[in-house]
Motif scaffolding. Structure first.
Motif, mmCIF file in Angstrom:
data_model
loop_
_atom_site.group_PDB
_atom_site.id
_atom_site.type_symbol
_atom_site.label_atom_id
_atom_site.label_comp_id
_atom_site.label_asym_id
_atom_site.label_seq_id
_atom_site.Cartn_x
_atom_site.Cartn_y
_atom_site.Cartn_z
ATOM 1 N N VAL A 1 3.709 12.203 -5.592
ATOM 2 C CA VAL A 1 3.455 10.783 -5.375
ATOM 3 C C VAL A 1 3.471 10.051 -6.713
ATOM 4 O O VAL A 1 3.328 10.656 -7.778
ATOM 5 N N ARG A 2 3.644 8.732 -6.643
ATOM 6 C CA ARG A 2 3.692 7.920 -7.855
ATOM 7 C C ARG A 2 2.362 7.984 -8.590
ATOM 8 O O ARG A 2 1.298 7.921 -7.969
ATOM 9 N N PRO A 3 2.375 8.112 -9.909
ATOM 10 C CA PRO A 3 1.117 8.103 -10.668
ATOM 11 C C PRO A 3 0.324 6.829 -10.386
ATOM 12 O O PRO A 3 0.889 5.733 -10.286
ATOM 13 N N GLY A 4 -0.979 6.992 -10.257
ATOM 14 C CA GLY A 4 -1.843 5.857 -10.003
ATOM 15 C C GLY A 4 -2.132 5.604 -8.538
ATOM 16 O O GLY A 4 -3.007 4.789 -8.205
ATOM 17 N N VAL A 5 -1.419 6.283 -7.633
ATOM 18 C CA VAL A 5 -1.682 6.128 -6.198
ATOM 19 C C VAL A 5 -3.040 6.732 -5.856
ATOM 20 O O VAL A 5 -3.352 7.847 -6.272
ATOM 21 N N ASP A 6 -3.851 5.971 -5.126
ATOM 22 C CA ASP A 6 -5.131 6.498 -4.635
ATOM 23 C C ASP A 6 -4.836 7.294 -3.370
ATOM 24 O O ASP A 6 -4.748 6.739 -2.277
ATOM 25 N N LEU A 7 -4.659 8.590 -3.537
ATOM 26 C CA LEU A 7 -4.217 9.422 -2.430
ATOM 27 C C LEU A 7 -5.275 9.520 -1.335
ATOM 28 O O LEU A 7 -4.942 9.598 -0.145
ATOM 29 N N ASP A 8 -6.558 9.493 -1.712
ATOM 30 C CA ASP A 8 -7.625 9.550 -0.713
ATOM 31 C C ASP A 8 -7.519 8.367 0.251
ATOM 32 O O ASP A 8 -7.522 8.546 1.481
ATOM 33 N N VAL A 9 -7.437 7.170 -0.295
ATOM 34 C CA VAL A 9 -7.368 5.968 0.540
ATOM 35 C C VAL A 9 -6.062 5.936 1.327
ATOM 36 O O VAL A 9 -6.040 5.594 2.519
ATOM 37 N N THR A 10 -4.979 6.311 0.689
ATOM 38 C CA THR A 10 -3.676 6.269 1.350
ATOM 39 C C THR A 10 -3.637 7.184 2.572
ATOM 40 O O THR A 10 -3.148 6.798 3.644
ATOM 41 N N LEU A 11 -4.151 8.387 2.435
ATOM 42 C CA LEU A 11 -4.163 9.307 3.573
ATOM 43 C C LEU A 11 -5.049 8.780 4.699
ATOM 44 O O LEU A 11 -4.721 8.938 5.875
ATOM 45 N N GLU A 12 -6.162 8.147 4.336
ATOM 46 C CA GLU A 12 -7.010 7.556 5.372
ATOM 47 C C GLU A 12 -6.265 6.467 6.127
ATOM 48 O O GLU A 12 -6.359 6.367 7.359
ATOM 49 N N ILE A 13 -5.502 5.637 5.414
ATOM 50 C CA ILE A 13 -4.740 4.573 6.066
ATOM 51 C C ILE A 13 -3.718 5.154 7.035
ATOM 52 O O ILE A 13 -3.543 4.661 8.164
ATOM 53 N N ILE A 14 -3.037 6.215 6.625
ATOM 54 C CA ILE A 14 -2.071 6.868 7.507
ATOM 55 C C ILE A 14 -2.759 7.398 8.759
ATOM 56 O O ILE A 14 -2.275 7.218 9.883
ATOM 57 N N VAL A 15 -3.909 8.038 8.571
ATOM 58 C CA VAL A 15 -4.666 8.571 9.703
ATOM 59 C C VAL A 15 -5.089 7.446 10.644
ATOM 60 O O VAL A 15 -4.944 7.555 11.870
ATOM 61 N N TRP A 16 -5.620 6.342 10.087
ATOM 62 C CA TRP A 16 -6.041 5.221 10.928
ATOM 63 C C TRP A 16 -4.875 4.700 11.756
ATOM 64 O O TRP A 16 -5.031 4.418 12.947
#
Length: 206
Positions: A146-161
């Motif tokens: 993934v691109r540096p600086g991406v908040d992977l925790d939040v991003t995965l939660e958004i995908i799940v939602w």
């Protein structure tokens, strides 16, 4: 005592599987708090004592259901990661497998949505036991690409939602009707948008 008793000729493991199957559907539909153990026994065609002997009390049944859900989900990820490539196509393959798994097993997102609504609030260990290991595994696989600086925790939660919301609730049509994943047109629209969303959020668009 419940009314049904043990069915003659059924092996204990068969009866246990039936209890777990019925409990899964009831917990997914009504939530843990809204499902008395007698309802599970009635749905399984057994008396309450038989259910308790085979699986345990309602809390134990719920933890068994969530563990079975975890194992099925883990098997899906095992298959997806076996075909994974460290690029955009590989990430989208995993996302597609996740979406398809939820479509085929809608009881899984329904169980987790109930927990969003504070169902079974006194059973606090479920996320740590059965959700965190899966989420950590996805992060470990995705993080290197993934691109540096991406908040992977939040991003995965958004995908799940997004995926849970679509599978359980569907999309609103211009005429005010709900269309879910069984509608081919809306499933294609959602999948295409999900690909765009994942690509952009994870910085996989070059």
């Amino acid at each position: 005592m419940g009314g049904a008793g043990r069915e003659v000729g059924l092996e204990p493991n068969v009866m246990r599987e039936r209890i777990i199957e019925k409990a899964t559907r009831l917990f997914a539909s009504l939530g843990y708090d809204g499902t008395p153990i007698q309802m599970i026994a009635d749905a399984a065609g057994l008396d309450q004592d038989a259910v308790t002997d085979l699986v345990g009390d309602k809390r134990e049944i719920y933890l068994t259901v969530m563990r079975e859900t975890y194992l099925h989900t883990r098997a899906m990820y095992d298959s997806a990661f076996a075909a994974f490539t460290p690029d955009r196509a590989g990430v989208l393959l995993v996302v597609d497998r996740y979406l398809d798994f939820y479509i085929d097993h809608p009881e899984v997102p329904e169980l987790w949505i109930h927990r969003w609504l504070s169902d079974a609030a006194d059973i606090t260990e479920v996320e740590a036991l059965y959700l965190k290991p899966l989420r950590d595994r996805v992060k470990d696989v995705f993080r290197p690409i993934v691109r540096p600086g991406v908040d992977l925790d939040v991003t995965l939660e958004i995908i799940v939602w997004c995926v849970r919301g679509f599978v359980v609730g569907g999309m609103l049509t211009p005429s005010g009707e709900l269309r879910g994943p069984r509608n081919t047109v809306y499933l294609q629209r959602f999948r295409a948008y999900l690909h765009q969303l994942v690509t952009r959020l994870l910085g996989l668009d070059g």
